[in-house]
Design a protein around this motif. Structure first.
Motif, PDB file in Angstrom:
ATOM      1  N   ASP A   1       0.812  -0.977   0.017  1.00 41.00           N
ATOM      2  CA  ASP A   1       0.030  -0.122   0.050  1.00 41.00           C
ATOM      3  C   ASP A   1       1.161   1.206   0.136  1.00 41.00           C
ATOM      4  N   SER A   2       0.949   1.809  -1.186  1.00 42.85           N
ATOM      5  CA  SER A   2       2.059   3.097  -1.343  1.00 42.85           C
ATOM      6  C   SER A   2       1.604   4.219  -0.353  1.00 42.85           C
ATOM      7  N   TYR A   3       0.263   4.234  -0.045  1.00 43.66           N
ATOM      8  CA  TYR A   3      -0.425   5.417   0.952  1.00 43.66           C
ATOM      9  C   TYR A   3       0.064   4.868   2.388  1.00 43.66           C
ATOM     10  N   PHE A   4       0.525   4.026   2.743  1.00 43.94           N
ATOM     11  CA  PHE A   4       0.627   3.342   4.109  1.00 43.94           C
ATOM     12  C   PHE A   4       1.967   4.008   4.717  1.00 43.94           C
ATOM     13  N   ASN A   5       1.780   5.409   5.051  1.00 45.32           N
ATOM     14  CA  ASN A   5       2.985   5.938   5.428  1.00 45.32           C
ATOM     15  C   ASN A   5       3.324   5.925   6.968  1.00 45.32           C
ATOM     16  N   GLU A   6       2.277   5.162   7.825  1.00 43.03           N
ATOM     17  CA  GLU A   6       2.714   4.877   8.992  1.00 43.03           C
ATOM     18  C   GLU A   6       3.932   3.711   9.017  1.00 43.03           C
ATOM     19  N   GLY A   7       3.887   3.022   8.019  1.00 43.96           N
ATOM     20  CA  GLY A   7       4.871   2.176   7.912  1.00 43.96           C
ATOM     21  C   GLY A   7       6.300   2.513   7.643  1.00 43.96           C
ATOM     22  N   ARG A   8       6.296   3.729   7.076  1.00 46.96           N
ATOM     23  CA  ARG A   8       7.661   4.208   6.610  1.00 46.96           C
ATOM     24  C   ARG A   8       8.569   4.621   7.504  1.00 46.96           C
ATOM     25  N   ASP A   9       7.997   5.131   8.611  1.00 44.47           N
ATOM     26  CA  ASP A   9       9.073   5.545   9.590  1.00 44.47           C
ATOM     27  C   ASP A   9       9.653   4.209  10.374  1.00 44.47           C
ATOM     28  N   PRO A  10       9.079   3.323  10.571  1.00 46.37           N
ATOM     29  CA  PRO A  10       9.679   2.005  11.258  1.00 46.37           C
ATOM     30  C   PRO A  10      10.524   1.453  10.280  1.00 46.37           C
ATOM     31  N   LEU A  11      10.206   1.411   9.014  1.00 46.61           N
ATOM     32  CA  LEU A  11      11.049   0.907   7.906  1.00 46.61           C
ATOM     33  C   LEU A  11      12.155   1.602   7.930  1.00 46.61           C
ATOM     34  N   THR A  12      12.151   3.120   7.707  1.00 43.25           N
ATOM     35  CA  THR A  12      13.379   3.923   7.727  1.00 43.25           C
ATOM     36  C   THR A  12      14.308   3.423   8.803  1.00 43.25           C
ATOM     37  N   ARG A  13      13.866   3.196  10.044  1.00 44.10           N
ATOM     38  CA  ARG A  13      14.810   3.035  11.260  1.00 44.10           C
ATOM     39  C   ARG A  13      15.324   1.669  10.979  1.00 44.10           C
ATOM     40  N   ALA A  14      14.649   0.680  10.449  1.00 44.54           N
ATOM     41  CA  ALA A  14      15.000  -0.696  10.149  1.00 44.54           C
ATOM     42  C   ALA A  14      16.199  -0.597   9.237  1.00 44.54           C
ATOM     43  N   TYR A  15      16.101   0.104   8.112  1.00 44.26           N
ATOM     44  CA  TYR A  15      16.926   0.320   6.989  1.00 44.26           C
ATOM     45  C   TYR A  15      18.428   1.008   7.651  1.00 44.26           C
ATOM     46  N   LEU A  16      18.038   2.009   8.710  1.00 46.60           N
ATOM     47  CA  LEU A  16      19.437   2.491   9.248  1.00 46.60           C
ATOM     48  C   LEU A  16      20.201   1.496  10.051  1.00 46.60           C
TER      49      LEU A  16
END
Length: 256
Positions: free
Chosen positions: A209-224
């Motif tokens: 879901d490209s609009y699921f921005n709630e998941g982008r913050d934890p994904l960013t931290r996981a990538y970091l």
């Protein structure tokens, strides 16, 4: 999947990890009209018909108050309590919704009614009681996607990430709710310290879901944490585009 069960998912509990949880599942629309659990045909109740009409008109607070009048006319109709719970939840009264779902559950042993109760209890922070409600729901309907997802959420809130992983993995197999299941599966794996699985779960949630921005913050931290800085930068860029005034996101973007 019937609409009461789908709408009941709007009653999600607060987050169990640092990242903000989505308030509503992306696959359930809050404007959908509630369908009703199959019960013997009750006597006509004009007050209940009025409450439904108000709900369908979009006036959820007046609808909730009208359901109060309807259950005074007939307090033994499980549908009236279940529909009233939906109205109270939409009106921003989760505690009241939980009370009404308890009333509905006392009148009906339908697994979907128990599932609705479980989600409403999660919303008010009663994870142990929610877990019990989902257990009973799954006893009657073992393959209910909503009950499996709810049970996984309850286990996560109870600090049982291993059990949550098992349930949420099952829930993720149901495509209509895969985004949310993967999101919470990421939380469960994060609680277990499995960084690689966490990153993959959040990635799937966002990819579905490209609009699921709630998941982008934890994904960013996981990538970091995995030192995948280019991937982290891309997720932060999407967050900035979605909310240009987000200071924390901008600060993180400057550091990546």
């Amino acid at each position: 999947m019937t609409r009461p069960a789908a709408l009941a998912l709007l009653l999600l509990a607060g987050s169990s990890a640092a990242a903000v949880a989505p308030a509503d599942p992306p696959f359930a629309a809050s404007t959908a009209a509630p369908a009703f659990v199959a019960t013997p045909a009750p006597k006509k109740n004009p007050a209940l018909a009025r409450a439904r009409a108000l709900y369908f008109s979009g006036d959820v607070l007046q609808a909730a108050e009208a359901f109060e009048a309807a259950v005074k006319v007939s307090s033994t109709e499980a549908n009236a309590w279940l529909e009233g719970a939906i109205a109270w939840a939409d009106a921003g009264r989760p505690e009241k919704a939980a009370v009404w779902n308890r009333k509905a559950c006392a009148l009906s042993c339908d697994p979907e009614v128990r599932t609705a109760l479980g989600w409403s209890l999660l919303r008010v922070g009663k994870a142990a009681e929610a877990d019990a409600a989902f257990t009973l729901a799954l006893a009657g309907q073992p393959d209910s996607p909503e009950a499996i997802l709810g049970a996984g959420r309850a286990k996560l809130s109870l600090g049982l990430p291993a059990e949550a992983v098992t349930l949420l993995t099952r829930a993720a197999a149901f495509s209509p709710q895969q985004t949310l299941a993967d999101f919470y599966l990421g939380r469960a794996h994060e609680a277990r310290g499995d960084s690689a699985a966490t990153m993959e779960d959040y990635r799937r949630a966002v990819a579905s879901d490209s609009y699921f921005n709630e998941g982008r913050d934890p994904l960013t931290r996981a990538y970091l944490r995995q030192k995948r800085y280019n991937d982290a930068w891309r997720q932060l860029s999407r967050l900035v585009n979605a909310e240009p005034s987000a200071r924390l996101t901008l600060a993180m973007l400057d550091k990546v």
